[in-house]
Design a protein around this motif. Structure first.
Motif, PDB file in Angstrom:
ATOM      1  N   PRO A  43      30.842  76.948  38.882  1.00  0.00           N
ATOM      2  CA  PRO A  43      29.603  76.630  38.169  1.00  0.00           C
ATOM      3  C   PRO A  43      28.738  77.883  37.977  1.00  0.00           C
ATOM      4  CG  PRO A  43      29.980  75.090  39.972  1.00  0.00           C
ATOM      5  CD  PRO A  43      31.004  76.174  40.113  1.00  0.00           C
ATOM      6  N   SER A  67      29.967  70.759  35.490  1.00  0.00           N
ATOM      7  CA  SER A  67      28.596  71.220  35.747  1.00  0.00           C
ATOM      8  C   SER A  67      28.196  72.290  34.724  1.00  0.00           C
ATOM      9  CB  SER A  67      28.453  71.740  37.175  1.00  0.00           C
ATOM     10  OG  SER A  67      29.081  73.004  37.269  1.00  0.00           O
ATOM     11  N   ASN A  68      29.163  73.063  34.217  1.00  0.00           N
ATOM     12  CA  ASN A  68      28.816  74.067  33.209  1.00  0.00           C
ATOM     13  C   ASN A  68      28.421  73.424  31.878  1.00  0.00           C
ATOM     14  OD1 ASN A  68      29.172  76.154  34.948  1.00  0.00           O
ATOM     15  ND2 ASN A  68      31.263  76.666  34.293  1.00  0.00           N
ATOM     16  N   THR A  86      24.949  72.077  32.368  1.00  0.00           N
ATOM     17  CA  THR A  86      23.927  73.129  32.326  1.00  0.00           C
ATOM     18  C   THR A  86      23.715  73.623  30.897  1.00  0.00           C
ATOM     19  OG1 THR A  86      24.622  73.796  34.542  1.00  0.00           O
ATOM     20  CG2 THR A  86      23.193  75.313  33.359  1.00  0.00           C
TER      21      THR A  86
END
Length: 787
Positions: free
Chosen positions: A23, A64-65, A68
């Motif tokens: 991440p 999670s990337n 984000t």
């Protein structure tokens, strides 16, 4: 930095994102800024440089990337909205984030595990901590939608700045009254701002993103009970959005004020590229999606058509919570209606104008969105419907619809267009004024391949309907009930049908009353009942002007005698069914003498091979679509309760109606082991006894001997002499007492609401090809098929 460099850097950032398994921290601005800070990419570039496979890979392997990336892009839009986007750099960041989100959102919607992502609050997103924490706990979707709304009224970015000095502080952005910045004059706004190409393009990019947010609906399978609660639309059209009214007005006015002809000068569009059209198209699409509201479940505030007051009156009872629907239902000033109707009629007629001076006007492609918008206006705002029918302007909507119906009838990729055109005519036909307006002579010759006739708009309507029924795509058969219901609804008001039209109606009766057609499906005899009702209405209420029809009935009298003597014995049924197996064509064209076609006509063409089409849900049957009303002496309607089940054959001709009695008949027939429909003697008898033939039989009994006598006395073979005799004849006192006029009015129901949802999103899916926003994603609302 050159454009090639910036594309390269952007592509590098995308590759980094897809290859990082760890991440990346949200605070790593150097990494995230590569996606939007220095790049000068177009939306087409973003689609090319961010391939679908890579988005899905990030979604699966480093969720999670992806989270984000979305969160940071929304954050940038929120910052842009708060600062008012003064610098070119800020504007560029906002556009880049907007394009990136347009690219990524469909891949978030297609995965059920991600669907809640935008409705969650991002942990640790509360920037200042302390008391601000609460304010920042908005779900990501809400922050995104509010930012888009703010950005759509951002001076010097999407609207003209009013002040000489620039708006400097963030406070000014929040105190700005966006009602002063409505995009176009029209409803509730008199000032037409200077057209500005850059502002139009920026609005268009933001509207594309907005439409993409709303498109979550495409990834849910059709379910009527789901109502119309698209959470994105619901929030955007709620009181939380302080720009709801100016935005609704901007979208509506932008669409209705658009003139593709190029300010009235032929060929002008060739000199000036028309940058307005993409914006208008996008505005129309956003508008119809925000108005996707199941009318069957809400009350309409202006049903009585009497309230007065300002453009949007606050004293009305509260309407639906969707503010766009609410505002639409409360428009009531004559000049606003005039502006809307003229605008929609101008745009719908645009493809018809093409032929006089080829290529002289720009041909618009968004007529399906306009038809949905017109439908919503009539459905949610009864005063608008009455306004449309008050003058012959309704014919400026009717003629283009008939043109589209005729043009699309052989093309299976345009079945949806056929349906919406017919639904609109069904809705209009429930009002007496529509039938009355149809008596206006039809003089403008629109290029259609239909027989030449001299007559009224009613003739045009019936001739086009005949053409659809006899030479349309076979998937249109479910619409036959609707087409004939429209003709029944207007028939009591038709003052004079042409000979061409009279022959078409009798050709339909002839085709529909053959035994093989009547016995080949459970519902087919309804069509004969509808046609007999048309003839009865005209004879009872408009006998004087309709000598052409009376003459056609006399000439084809054998058809009525055959119907009265329809065989019901098993051997006759068997024989009819043998014919059915040999003749799969629903209707033969041979019985109809097709005259010469209209000048400049083009026959309906089937779809180009390889055309994509989207599937539609089934539409409700005519008895679900409409409710019966009886017209009283003074012209008012009273709703009829569905009749209790009766098996007796006596009673008014109204008994030959598609209601409970016919569910009973389904029971009387039987289905063979193969599931194929098999008619029985009992079933045929159950409806044959109700055929409303009395009026026509009486007419034939009185007039046939008189006509035959003229022919013998004068050795006549000349129709004109017979027609002259029929014109002066009268049947007063000789016919049965006129039956009450029955109108089948369209009634809102969740089945049609669901149909409109799938149709509308299918149109939007197919029309957004540059960039192809939803192409190759896993949509669930409809299937995409190749023709």
């Amino acid at each position: 930095m050159g454009s090639a460099d910036s594309k390269l850097n952007f592509r590098k950032a995308v590759i980094q994102l897809t290859t990082k398994t760890q991440p990346v921290e949200a605070t790593d601005d150097a990494f995230w800024d590569q996606f939007w800070a220095d790049t000068a990419t177009t939306v087409q570039d973003v689609f090319a440089l961010v391939p679908a496979a890579e988005i899905r890979a990030v979604r699966e392997e480093s969720p999670s990337n992806l989270a984000t990336l979305c969160y940071k892009a929304v954050e940038k839009l929120v910052q842009g909205a708060e600062s008012g986007c003064h610098s070119e750099k800020e504007k560029q960041v906002v556009l880049n984030c907007s394009r990136l989100l347009t690219r990524v959102l469909p891949y978030i919607f297609e995965d059920p595990d991600w669907r809640g992502f935008f409705w969650s609050t991002v942990p640790g997103a509360g920037r200042g901590g302390g008391e601000e924490e609460d304010e920042n706990a908005r779900p990501l979707a809400e922050s995104l939608l509010l930012a888009i709304a703010d950005l759509l009224f951002c001076p010097d970015f999407t609207v003209q700045s009013h002040r000489r000095s620039t708006v400097d502080s963030a406070e000014d952005v929040h105190s700005l009254d966006s009602c002063e910045y409505i995009w176009e004059a029209g409803v509730g706004f008199a000032h037409s701002p200077q057209p500005n190409y850059i502002h139009d393009m920026n609005r268009m990019e933001l509207l594309k993103l907005l439409l993409t947010c709303f498109s979550e609906a495409m990834y849910l399978p059709p379910a009527p009970e789901s109502g119309s609660s698209n959470p994105w639309v619901q929030f955007f059209c709620s009181t939380e959005n302080r720009h709801a009214l100016p935005l609704f007005t901007s979208l509506l006015n932008t669409v209705c004020a658009y003139d593709p002809v190029g300010y009235g000068i032929p060929y002008n569009h060739l000199l000036f590229s028309d940058y307005r059209e993409p914006l208008v198209e996008e505005a129309a699409q956003v508008l119809i999606v925000t108005l996707d509201h199941d009318g069957a479940t809400s009350t309409n505030p202006t049903v009585d058509g009497t309230t007065t007051g300002t453009a949007m009156d606050d004293t009305d009872p509260p309407g639906p919570e969707n503010l766009f629907v609410n505002y639409l239902s409360r428009i009531h000033r004559e000049e606003d209606f005039q502006f809307i109707l003229k605008g929609i009629a101008r745009l719908l007629s645009n493809p018809l104008l093409q032929t006089y001076l080829p290529n002289s006007t720009k041909k618009i492609q968004f007529h399906q969105e306009l038809l949905v918008l017109f439908w919503k206006l009539c459905d949610f705002n009864k005063k608008f419907l009455f306004f449309v029918l008050k003058s012959s302007d309704v014919l400026d909507i009717l003629v283009p619809i008939l043109y589209f119906l005729n043009d699309a009838r052989a093309d299976q990729s345009r079945v949806g267009l056929m349906h919406i055109g017919v639904f609109i005519l069904l809705l209009l036909s429930g009002e007496r004024n529509f039938g009355v307006r149809l008596n206006k002579p039809y003089a403008v010759r629109v290029p259609m391949d239909i027989p030449v006739f001299t007559g009224t708009h009613a003739d045009l309507l019936i001739v086009v309907f005949h053409k659809i029924i006899t030479s349309g795509h076979q998937r249109l058969q479910p619409l036959f009930d609707c087409l004939l219901t429209i003709v029944v609804n207007v028939s009591p008001y038709l003052k004079s049908l042409s000979m061409v039209t009279a022959n078409k109606l009798l050709h339909l009766l002839e085709a529909f009353s053959t035994t093989w057609f009547l016995f080949s499906a459970a519902q087919n005899h309804h069509l004969v009942f509808f046609l007999l009702e048309v003839f009865n209405n005209i004879i009872q209420y408009q006998f004087d002007g309709n000598s052409n029809l009376v003459y056609a009935i006399i000439r084809k009298r054998s058809v009525f005698h055959q119907l009265a003597n329809l065989p019901t014995d098993p051997p006759a049924i068997h024989k009819a069914l043998q014919r059915r197996r040999r003749t799969p064509e629903p209707l033969s064209r041979s019985g109809s003498q097709e005259g010469g076609s209209m000048e400049g006509s083009r026959p309906a063409a089937p779809a180009e091979p390889g055309t994509l089409k989207t599937s539609l849900v089934a539409t409700p049957g005519i008895d679900k679509l409409t409710e019966k009303s009886q017209v009283s002496e003074d012209g008012t309607l009273r709703s009829l309760e569905p009749e209790p089940q009766q098996n007796s054959a006596e009673g008014s001709p109204a008994e030959g109606e598609p209601d409970q009695a016919w569910r009973e008949q389904r029971r009387l027939s039987s289905a063979s082991a193969s599931g194929q429909w098999i008619p029985t003697t009992d079933w045929i008898l159950s409806w044959k006894s109700k055929l409303p033939l009395q009026t026509i039989m009486r007419l034939l009994q009185v007039l046939v001997p008189q006509v035959e006598k003229i022919c013998i006395d004068k050795g006549l073979t000349d129709e004109s002499e017979i027609l002259r005799f029929l014109q002066h004849g009268t049947l007063v006192g000789l016919l049965p007492v006129p039956h009450p006029i029955l109108i089948r009015k369209y009634q809102a129901n969740s089945g049609t609401a669901m149909w409109f949802r799938t149709y509308m999103w299918g149109v939007i899916y197919l029309r957004n090809v540059d960039p192809p926003i939803w192409y190759d994603t896993d949509v669930k609302l409809f299937e995409i098929q190749r023709v």
